[in-house]
Motif scaffolding. Structure first.
Motif, PDB file in Angstrom:
ATOM      1  N   LEU A  56      44.890  32.720  -9.702  1.00 46.33           N
ATOM      2  CA  LEU A  56      44.475  32.046  -8.483  1.00 46.33           C
ATOM      3  C   LEU A  56      43.306  31.106  -8.745  1.00 46.33           C
ATOM      4  O   LEU A  56      43.136  30.095  -8.050  1.00 46.33           O
ATOM      5  CB  LEU A  56      44.083  33.093  -7.426  1.00 46.33           C
ATOM      6  CG  LEU A  56      43.896  32.603  -5.996  1.00 46.33           C
ATOM      7  CD1 LEU A  56      45.201  32.031  -5.449  1.00 46.33           C
ATOM      8  CD2 LEU A  56      43.392  33.718  -5.107  1.00 46.33           C
ATOM      9  N   HIS A  57      42.489  31.427  -9.779  1.00 43.46           N
ATOM     10  CA  HIS A  57      41.357  30.576 -10.147  1.00 43.46           C
ATOM     11  C   HIS A  57      41.704  29.580 -11.257  1.00 43.46           C
ATOM     12  O   HIS A  57      40.824  28.952 -11.812  1.00 43.46           O
ATOM     13  CB  HIS A  57      40.167  31.435 -10.592  1.00 43.46           C
ATOM     14  CG  HIS A  57      39.512  32.181  -9.472  1.00 43.46           C
ATOM     15  ND1 HIS A  57      39.739  33.508  -9.236  1.00 43.46           N
ATOM     16  CD2 HIS A  57      38.656  31.754  -8.501  1.00 43.46           C
ATOM     17  CE1 HIS A  57      39.041  33.898  -8.182  1.00 43.46           C
ATOM     18  NE2 HIS A  57      38.377  32.850  -7.718  1.00 43.46           N
ATOM     19  N   GLY A  58      42.991  29.500 -11.616  1.00 42.52           N
ATOM     20  CA  GLY A  58      43.397  28.474 -12.565  1.00 42.52           C
ATOM     21  C   GLY A  58      43.833  28.945 -13.919  1.00 42.52           C
ATOM     22  O   GLY A  58      44.087  28.122 -14.808  1.00 42.52           O
ATOM     23  N   LEU A  91      51.858  30.081  -2.906  1.00 38.77           N
ATOM     24  CA  LEU A  91      51.747  28.851  -2.131  1.00 38.77           C
ATOM     25  C   LEU A  91      51.150  27.720  -2.959  1.00 38.77           C
ATOM     26  O   LEU A  91      51.457  26.546  -2.727  1.00 38.77           O
ATOM     27  CB  LEU A  91      50.875  29.102  -0.895  1.00 38.77           C
ATOM     28  CG  LEU A  91      51.497  29.971   0.216  1.00 38.77           C
ATOM     29  CD1 LEU A  91      50.476  30.239   1.303  1.00 38.77           C
ATOM     30  CD2 LEU A  91      52.738  29.289   0.795  1.00 38.77           C
ATOM     31  N   ARG A  92      50.309  28.077  -3.952  1.00 35.90           N
ATOM     32  CA  ARG A  92      49.656  27.049  -4.766  1.00 35.90           C
ATOM     33  C   ARG A  92      50.524  26.582  -5.932  1.00 35.90           C
ATOM     34  O   ARG A  92      50.454  25.415  -6.315  1.00 35.90           O
ATOM     35  CB  ARG A  92      48.330  27.581  -5.314  1.00 35.90           C
ATOM     36  CG  ARG A  92      47.310  27.906  -4.242  1.00 35.90           C
ATOM     37  CD  ARG A  92      45.966  28.207  -4.864  1.00 35.90           C
ATOM     38  NE  ARG A  92      44.978  28.613  -3.885  1.00 35.90           N
ATOM     39  CZ  ARG A  92      43.695  28.822  -4.163  1.00 35.90           C
ATOM     40  NH1 ARG A  92      43.256  28.636  -5.408  1.00 35.90           N
ATOM     41  NH2 ARG A  92      42.861  29.198  -3.222  1.00 35.90           N
ATOM     42  N   ILE A  93      51.298  27.485  -6.518  1.00 36.76           N
ATOM     43  CA  ILE A  93      51.989  27.140  -7.763  1.00 36.76           C
ATOM     44  C   ILE A  93      53.503  27.025  -7.596  1.00 36.76           C
ATOM     45  O   ILE A  93      54.208  26.818  -8.586  1.00 36.76           O
ATOM     46  CB  ILE A  93      51.690  28.184  -8.858  1.00 36.76           C
ATOM     47  CG1 ILE A  93      52.268  29.549  -8.482  1.00 36.76           C
ATOM     48  CG2 ILE A  93      50.197  28.292  -9.109  1.00 36.76           C
ATOM     49  CD1 ILE A  93      52.143  30.596  -9.579  1.00 36.76           C
ATOM     50  N   HIS A  94      54.021  27.121  -6.383  1.00 34.33           N
ATOM     51  CA  HIS A  94      55.475  27.123  -6.199  1.00 34.33           C
ATOM     52  C   HIS A  94      56.093  25.809  -6.695  1.00 34.33           C
ATOM     53  O   HIS A  94      55.530  24.730  -6.483  1.00 34.33           O
ATOM     54  CB  HIS A  94      55.826  27.335  -4.725  1.00 34.33           C
ATOM     55  CG  HIS A  94      57.229  27.811  -4.533  1.00 34.33           C
ATOM     56  ND1 HIS A  94      58.309  26.960  -4.514  1.00 34.33           N
ATOM     57  CD2 HIS A  94      57.720  29.067  -4.384  1.00 34.33           C
ATOM     58  CE1 HIS A  94      59.417  27.665  -4.339  1.00 34.33           C
ATOM     59  NE2 HIS A  94      59.087  28.950  -4.252  1.00 34.33           N
ATOM     60  N   ARG A 134      55.258  24.723 -13.227  1.00 33.39           N
ATOM     61  CA  ARG A 134      55.152  25.594 -12.054  1.00 33.39           C
ATOM     62  C   ARG A 134      56.195  26.714 -12.094  1.00 33.39           C
ATOM     63  O   ARG A 134      55.918  27.855 -11.680  1.00 33.39           O
ATOM     64  CB  ARG A 134      55.299  24.775 -10.775  1.00 33.39           C
ATOM     65  CG  ARG A 134      54.084  23.894 -10.462  1.00 33.39           C
ATOM     66  CD  ARG A 134      54.355  23.002  -9.258  1.00 33.39           C
ATOM     67  NE  ARG A 134      53.187  22.208  -8.895  1.00 33.39           N
ATOM     68  CZ  ARG A 134      52.252  22.597  -8.033  1.00 33.39           C
ATOM     69  NH1 ARG A 134      52.350  23.782  -7.457  1.00 33.39           N
ATOM     70  NH2 ARG A 134      51.213  21.823  -7.748  1.00 33.39           N
ATOM     71  N   GLU A 162      49.335  34.105  -1.634  1.00 34.86           N
ATOM     72  CA  GLU A 162      48.443  32.946  -1.699  1.00 34.86           C
ATOM     73  C   GLU A 162      48.635  32.172  -3.000  1.00 34.86           C
ATOM     74  O   GLU A 162      48.630  30.936  -3.018  1.00 34.86           O
ATOM     75  CB  GLU A 162      46.983  33.399  -1.568  1.00 34.86           C
ATOM     76  CG  GLU A 162      46.004  32.243  -1.539  1.00 34.86           C
ATOM     77  CD  GLU A 162      44.579  32.690  -1.248  1.00 34.86           C
ATOM     78  OE1 GLU A 162      43.658  31.885  -1.454  1.00 34.86           O
ATOM     79  OE2 GLU A 162      44.412  33.858  -0.817  1.00 34.86           O
ATOM     80  N   LEU A 163      48.824  32.906  -4.101  1.00 30.36           N
ATOM     81  CA  LEU A 163      49.053  32.241  -5.382  1.00 30.36           C
ATOM     82  C   LEU A 163      50.363  31.472  -5.369  1.00 30.36           C
ATOM     83  O   LEU A 163      50.442  30.332  -5.872  1.00 30.36           O
ATOM     84  CB  LEU A 163      49.044  33.287  -6.501  1.00 30.36           C
ATOM     85  CG  LEU A 163      49.354  32.777  -7.908  1.00 30.36           C
ATOM     86  CD1 LEU A 163      48.312  31.753  -8.354  1.00 30.36           C
ATOM     87  CD2 LEU A 163      49.422  33.939  -8.898  1.00 30.36           C
ATOM     88  N   HIS A 214      56.397  22.342  -4.807  1.00 26.29           N
ATOM     89  CA  HIS A 214      55.287  21.402  -4.653  1.00 26.29           C
ATOM     90  C   HIS A 214      55.094  20.523  -5.894  1.00 26.29           C
ATOM     91  O   HIS A 214      54.066  19.847  -6.025  1.00 26.29           O
ATOM     92  CB  HIS A 214      53.987  22.166  -4.379  1.00 26.29           C
ATOM     93  CG  HIS A 214      54.059  23.068  -3.187  1.00 26.29           C
ATOM     94  ND1 HIS A 214      54.451  22.633  -1.939  1.00 26.29           N
ATOM     95  CD2 HIS A 214      53.799  24.410  -3.060  1.00 26.29           C
ATOM     96  CE1 HIS A 214      54.425  23.647  -1.082  1.00 26.29           C
ATOM     97  NE2 HIS A 214      54.036  24.742  -1.739  1.00 26.29           N
TER      98      HIS A 214
END
Length: 274
Positions: free
Chosen positions: A162-164, A123-126, A139, A120-121, A129
């Motif tokens: 995951l929370h930043g 997917l957010r920081i890859h 990233r 999940e992490l 993107h």
């Protein structure tokens, strides 16, 4: 003339959210200390019972194995009894024997596993993107840090990322609400871990092995060796099974001699009282 102080202390009053976060972290610290104590007590009890189990196996368990072997030999001489017993079991099954053992109910909302959290992490920081070259560099660095945390199985860092949280710098999305949510989740999880450790300790303390160990302690206070007494009884049963095997084998080979051995065995089992 009044001299002025060369030093001036400046204090920042924490916001209500920051004060709440400090209280949650203090509570979490106490809960983790409690959890460590509960897990230590559980480990100590396990080690103690493992040691006692070794004594039981050496003194009694190996004798039960010999008894099983002799009883199997006796049963092998009478296959018709085994068939009758099997038919009786099929006709009158034990209550609940046909029902599979029910497993403990699972948490309908289980926590993310290490792999799922990393996925999940990612997917957010890859870096795919990224919006521009600077964002791609940031990233890429974060992805390398996430990979490192995954290799070290550091769930805490992955959750914070995951929370930043940026392990190599500051928060790339600074949000105290995320810290509060993380602290609350950690407190809830630690409370569940404490309850689980206490339940495991209670179940282990109520086990048959623990009951036997307590009985041995009570017997030793009365000057008895309970394991030695159990071993003596099993040895007696082994002797009876050996004589029964010899009797049945002789009866099969030579019926007349088998009758004589049966009379001798009955005389040993039921001595004449005067």
């Amino acid at each position: 003339m009044r001299a002025s102080s060369p030093f001036t202390a400046i204090f920042r009053i924490p916001s209500p959210a920051e004060a709440e976060l400090a209280g949650l972290r203090a509570e979490l610290s106490l809960l983790r200390s409690t959890l460590a104590a509960r897990e230590q007590a559980l480990d100590d009890l396990r080690c103690h019972l493992i040691s006692f189990e070794g004594r039981y196996i050496r003194q009694v368990g190996k004798l039960y194995k010999q008894l099983d072997e002799w009883e199997q030999r006796v049963a092998a001489l009478h296959p018709e009894r085994e068939e009758a017993f099997t038919e009786q079991e099929e006709a009158y099954p034990e209550a609940g024997a046909s029902e599979p053992a029910k497993s403990a109910p699972r948490d309908p909302r289980p926590a993310l596993t290490l792999r799922a959290l990393f996925r999940e992490l990612a997917l957010r920081i890859h870096p795919d993107h990224a919006l521009d070259a600077s964002d791609e560099a940031r990233r890429t660095r974060l992805m390398a840090q996430a990979n490192d945390a995954f290799r070290r199985k550091d769930l805490r860092i992955l959750r914070r990322m995951l929370h930043g949280f940026d392990p190599g710098g500051a928060f790339f999305v600074r949000d105290i609400e995320a810290d509060l949510a993380e602290a609350r989740d950690s407190i809830a999880q630690t409370r569940r871990d404490i309850a689980s450790a206490e339940a495991d300790h209670a179940n282990l303390a109520a086990s048959q092995l623990a009951d036997l160990e307590r009985s041995c302690i009570q017997a030793s206070l009365a000057g008895r060796d309970l394991l030695a007494e159990m071993a003596a009884r099993v040895k007696g049963r082994i002797g009876m099974a050996m004589r029964q095997y010899d009797l049945d084998l002789s009866r099969i080979k030579r019926p007349d001699q088998g009758m004589k051995l049966e009379s001798l065995l009955s005389a040993e089992s039921n001595p004449v009282r005067r």
